[in-house]
Write a protein that holds these residues in place. Structure first.
Motif, PDB file in Angstrom:
ATOM      1  N   LEU A 166     -56.034 118.816 -27.589  1.00 40.30           N
ATOM      2  CA  LEU A 166     -57.350 119.464 -27.952  1.00 40.30           C
ATOM      3  C   LEU A 166     -57.759 119.346 -29.238  1.00 40.30           C
ATOM      4  O   LEU A 166     -58.785 119.147 -29.657  1.00 40.30           O
ATOM      5  CB  LEU A 166     -57.431 120.770 -27.730  1.00 40.30           C
ATOM      6  N   ALA A 167     -56.763 119.401 -30.352  1.00 38.24           N
ATOM      7  CA  ALA A 167     -57.072 119.226 -31.628  1.00 38.24           C
ATOM      8  C   ALA A 167     -57.163 118.073 -32.229  1.00 38.24           C
ATOM      9  O   ALA A 167     -57.442 117.654 -33.621  1.00 38.24           O
ATOM     10  CB  ALA A 167     -55.801 119.912 -32.422  1.00 38.24           C
ATOM     11  N   ALA A 168     -57.104 116.832 -31.405  1.00 46.97           N
ATOM     12  CA  ALA A 168     -57.082 115.308 -31.775  1.00 46.97           C
ATOM     13  C   ALA A 168     -58.360 115.082 -32.414  1.00 46.97           C
ATOM     14  O   ALA A 168     -59.521 115.397 -31.792  1.00 46.97           O
ATOM     15  CB  ALA A 168     -56.370 114.487 -30.608  1.00 46.97           C
ATOM     16  N   GLY A 169     -58.613 114.199 -33.212  1.00 52.64           N
ATOM     17  CA  GLY A 169     -59.687 113.842 -34.009  1.00 52.64           C
ATOM     18  C   GLY A 169     -60.077 112.580 -33.140  1.00 52.64           C
ATOM     19  O   GLY A 169     -59.530 111.821 -32.321  1.00 52.64           O
ATOM     20  N   ARG A 170     -61.198 111.843 -33.807  1.00 58.07           N
ATOM     21  CA  ARG A 170     -61.855 110.525 -33.072  1.00 58.07           C
ATOM     22  C   ARG A 170     -60.826 109.621 -33.066  1.00 58.07           C
ATOM     23  O   ARG A 170     -60.695 108.711 -31.919  1.00 58.07           O
ATOM     24  CB  ARG A 170     -63.137 110.388 -33.522  1.00 58.07           C
ATOM     25  N   ASP A 171     -60.218 109.356 -34.005  1.00 55.03           N
ATOM     26  CA  ASP A 171     -59.358 108.002 -34.122  1.00 55.03           C
ATOM     27  C   ASP A 171     -58.115 108.190 -33.129  1.00 55.03           C
ATOM     28  O   ASP A 171     -57.865 107.291 -32.604  1.00 55.03           O
ATOM     29  CB  ASP A 171     -58.932 107.950 -35.647  1.00 55.03           C
ATOM     30  N   ALA A 172     -57.459 109.461 -33.237  1.00 59.53           N
ATOM     31  CA  ALA A 172     -56.351 109.707 -32.495  1.00 59.53           C
ATOM     32  C   ALA A 172     -56.743 109.692 -30.882  1.00 59.53           C
ATOM     33  O   ALA A 172     -56.083 108.764 -30.042  1.00 59.53           O
ATOM     34  CB  ALA A 172     -55.773 110.921 -32.629  1.00 59.53           C
ATOM     35  N   ALA A 173     -57.835 109.953 -30.555  1.00 61.30           N
ATOM     36  CA  ALA A 173     -58.392 109.941 -29.249  1.00 61.30           C
ATOM     37  C   ALA A 173     -58.828 108.539 -28.897  1.00 61.30           C
ATOM     38  O   ALA A 173     -58.630 108.171 -27.639  1.00 61.30           O
ATOM     39  CB  ALA A 173     -59.804 110.991 -29.019  1.00 61.30           C
ATOM     40  N   ARG A 174     -59.273 107.780 -29.898  1.00 62.49           N
ATOM     41  CA  ARG A 174     -59.759 106.606 -29.410  1.00 62.49           C
ATOM     42  C   ARG A 174     -58.510 105.634 -29.360  1.00 62.49           C
ATOM     43  O   ARG A 174     -58.413 104.846 -28.056  1.00 62.49           O
ATOM     44  CB  ARG A 174     -60.320 105.809 -30.652  1.00 62.49           C
ATOM     45  N   GLU A 175     -57.462 105.799 -30.022  1.00 60.80           N
ATOM     46  CA  GLU A 175     -56.269 104.900 -29.677  1.00 60.80           C
ATOM     47  C   GLU A 175     -55.605 105.527 -28.402  1.00 60.80           C
ATOM     48  O   GLU A 175     -55.015 104.575 -27.719  1.00 60.80           O
ATOM     49  CB  GLU A 175     -54.911 105.344 -30.947  1.00 60.80           C
ATOM     50  N   ALA A 176     -55.585 106.859 -27.962  1.00 62.21           N
ATOM     51  CA  ALA A 176     -55.098 107.283 -26.680  1.00 62.21           C
ATOM     52  C   ALA A 176     -55.930 106.571 -25.458  1.00 62.21           C
ATOM     53  O   ALA A 176     -55.405 106.228 -24.429  1.00 62.21           O
ATOM     54  CB  ALA A 176     -54.906 108.480 -26.595  1.00 62.21           C
ATOM     55  N   LEU A 177     -57.295 106.503 -25.616  1.00 61.95           N
ATOM     56  CA  LEU A 177     -58.039 105.917 -24.762  1.00 61.95           C
ATOM     57  C   LEU A 177     -57.852 104.445 -24.499  1.00 61.95           C
ATOM     58  O   LEU A 177     -57.850 103.997 -23.507  1.00 61.95           O
ATOM     59  CB  LEU A 177     -59.445 106.444 -24.815  1.00 61.95           C
ATOM     60  N   LYS A 178     -57.922 103.772 -25.567  1.00 64.16           N
ATOM     61  CA  LYS A 178     -57.491 102.368 -25.694  1.00 64.16           C
ATOM     62  C   LYS A 178     -56.129 102.040 -25.121  1.00 64.16           C
ATOM     63  O   LYS A 178     -56.255 101.235 -24.119  1.00 64.16           O
ATOM     64  CB  LYS A 178     -57.515 101.981 -27.174  1.00 64.16           C
TER      65      LYS A 178
END
Length: 455
Positions: free
Chosen positions: A419-431
């Motif tokens: 939940l605390a992840a920012g956009r960059d970390a979220a983008r990497e996980a989604l990629k």
């Protein structure tokens, strides 16, 4: 057979086994084979007074034979009662002996017992909570308002005569395509959210306002004519009372809304708890049973959490749902994943509809997301709720959540993004998961998740 453990010093297993023999003739034959002191031991096991210093063996044997005949006569009477009434009354075994059934006069809970003297007697749980029990069935049921606290055993319905099937037949109550469904096919208790007879879960992080929202929904239900039994193991009386007053609850509302703070119930994953819940629901004639919070209603040690929740569903909730009573359980989110219930796999298997409640970015605004919809409820899967306090405390329905944002929230959850992840970390996980989401949609989804974390 009598177990090998727990036998007292004056007992012998071959003597105690006589008490469990199926026929009177078998028991009397076994008595004849006993020596003098074993006859004394048998009399002790039959609760017959006997002096071990009075060595009149013939008298002991005669008294033991009389006690065995009486014991088997009582058993025969019980077997006859069961065979005559089990299907007609729906008899179910009662812990400690006897049988539960539904009174045919008033449709209220009753129980039948066999006394030590061999006679039957009945008890009724009255609306006042008092318990009446008498040695003989006579007069009328107290719940009908007529004279007398008993039912006449001779007037109890017997099993229907056996029928010979001459051709295959469809069981009574089976679904027919010729029947006309009512408009909308659902009897809504809360429009588009809870329907009569459904099993619903409402979960969210601690402190988000689940109980407050559920009290609001409960008042809406009773104002539609439903009767709600609200069992609360989370909130004290004074807090519940203050909330209801702020919501404008009236004495008329409370005549149909029974709120039980810190209610004392046996574990709902046990037969005793299931029976207590059924009795309480029946006494209130409940259309809806609310359990706040579900984890507080069971602490038994099962082989697994799945066993625990499946047992609770099978023995406590299925009878209510079969009778058309809706069950709504409130639950906290897991410590490691605040977008699912604790033990979510086991709990969510059985519910018909599940909602997640979390705070939105704007103060006083909540997001209600439908995460399971086995019954295909119509409408949007996510809506915003606005909590207002004037003129009364309530929740109003705001705009629906953009389906693209809702889809992004689900993809983030599936990818295990904190939940605390920012956009960059979220983008990497989604990629890494092979998912592509636009910048604006991803930013909006991350704002909603962080708002929940900050709460």
């Amino acid at each position: 057979m009598i177990p090998k453990t727990g036998v007292k010093w004056y007992q012998k297993r071959h003597v105690l086994d006589i008490l469990e023999m199926e026929t009177e003739a078998e028991a009397l034959a076994a008595l004849d084979a006993l020596d003098g002191m074993d006859v004394w031991r048998l009399l002790r096991a039959l609760d017959q007074p006997v002096d071990p210093r009075d060595f009149r063996y013939d008298r002991w044997r005669k008294e033991a034979a009389q006690a065995l005949r009486k014991r088997h006569a009582e058993r025969a009477k019980l077997r006859t009662f069961i065979a005559t009434h089990d299907k007609a009354l729906g008899l179910t075994a009662r812990p400690g002996g006897g049988f539960n059934f539904t009174c045919p006069e008033c449709d209220g809970p009753a129980a039948a017992f066999l006394s030590k003297g061999g006679s039957f007697y009945v008890t009724h749980t009255l609306k006042s909570g008092a318990l009446y029990g008498w040695e003989n069935y006579s007069g009328s049921c107290p719940l009908t308002g007529r004279y007398g606290p008993d039912i006449n055993v001779s007037m109890l319905p017997t099993n229907p005569p056996p029928r010979v099937a001459t051709a295959p037949a469809v069981p009574a109550g089976a679904l027919s395509l010729d029947e006309e469904d009512e408009e909308g096919d659902q009897d809504w208790l809360v429009d588009g959210i809870v329907a009569r007879g459904d099993y619903v879960s409402l979960f969210g992080p601690s402190g988000v306002g689940k109980s407050l929202l559920m009290l609001d929904w409960s008042l809406r239900m009773v104002r539609r004519g439903a009767r709600v039994l609200y069992l609360d193991k989370e909130n004290p009386k004074r807090a519940i009372r203050a909330r209801l007053k702020a919501m404008g609850a009236t004495p008329e509302d409370m005549s149909r809304l029974a709120v039980m703070p810190f209610v004392d119930l046996p574990d709902l994953a046990t037969p005793a708890g299931a029976q207590a819940l059924a009795d309480m629901s029946h006494q209130h004639c409940a259309d809806v049973v609310v359990l706040d919070t579900i984890s507080k209603f069971s602490q038994v040690g099962q082989a697994s959490q799945t066993d625990r929740w499946t047992t609770m569903y099978n023995i406590s909730f299925t009878p209510l749902l079969a009778g058309g009573t809706a069950v709504i359980q409130l639950d906290h989110t897991g410590l490691s994943n605040q977008t699912r219930e604790r033990d979510s796999g086991a709990k969510r298997d059985n519910v018909s509809v599940a909602y997640g409640l979390m705070p939105a970015a704007k103060a006083g605004t909540l997001t209600l997301t439908r995460v399971k919809n086995r019954l295909h409820y119509p409408g949007d899967d996510a809506i915003t709720l606005q909590r207002v306090t004037e003129p009364v405390l309530t929740h109003t329905t705001g705009n629906r959540v953009d389906p693209e944002i809702l889809g992004a929230l689900r993809e983030l959850e599936k990818a295990g993004v904190p939940l605390a992840a920012g956009r960059d970390a979220a983008r990497e996980a989604l990629k890494a998961a092979g998912v592509s989401i636009g910048n604006n949609i991803l930013a909006a989804a991350i704002r909603l998740r962080k708002a929940e974390l900050e709460d």
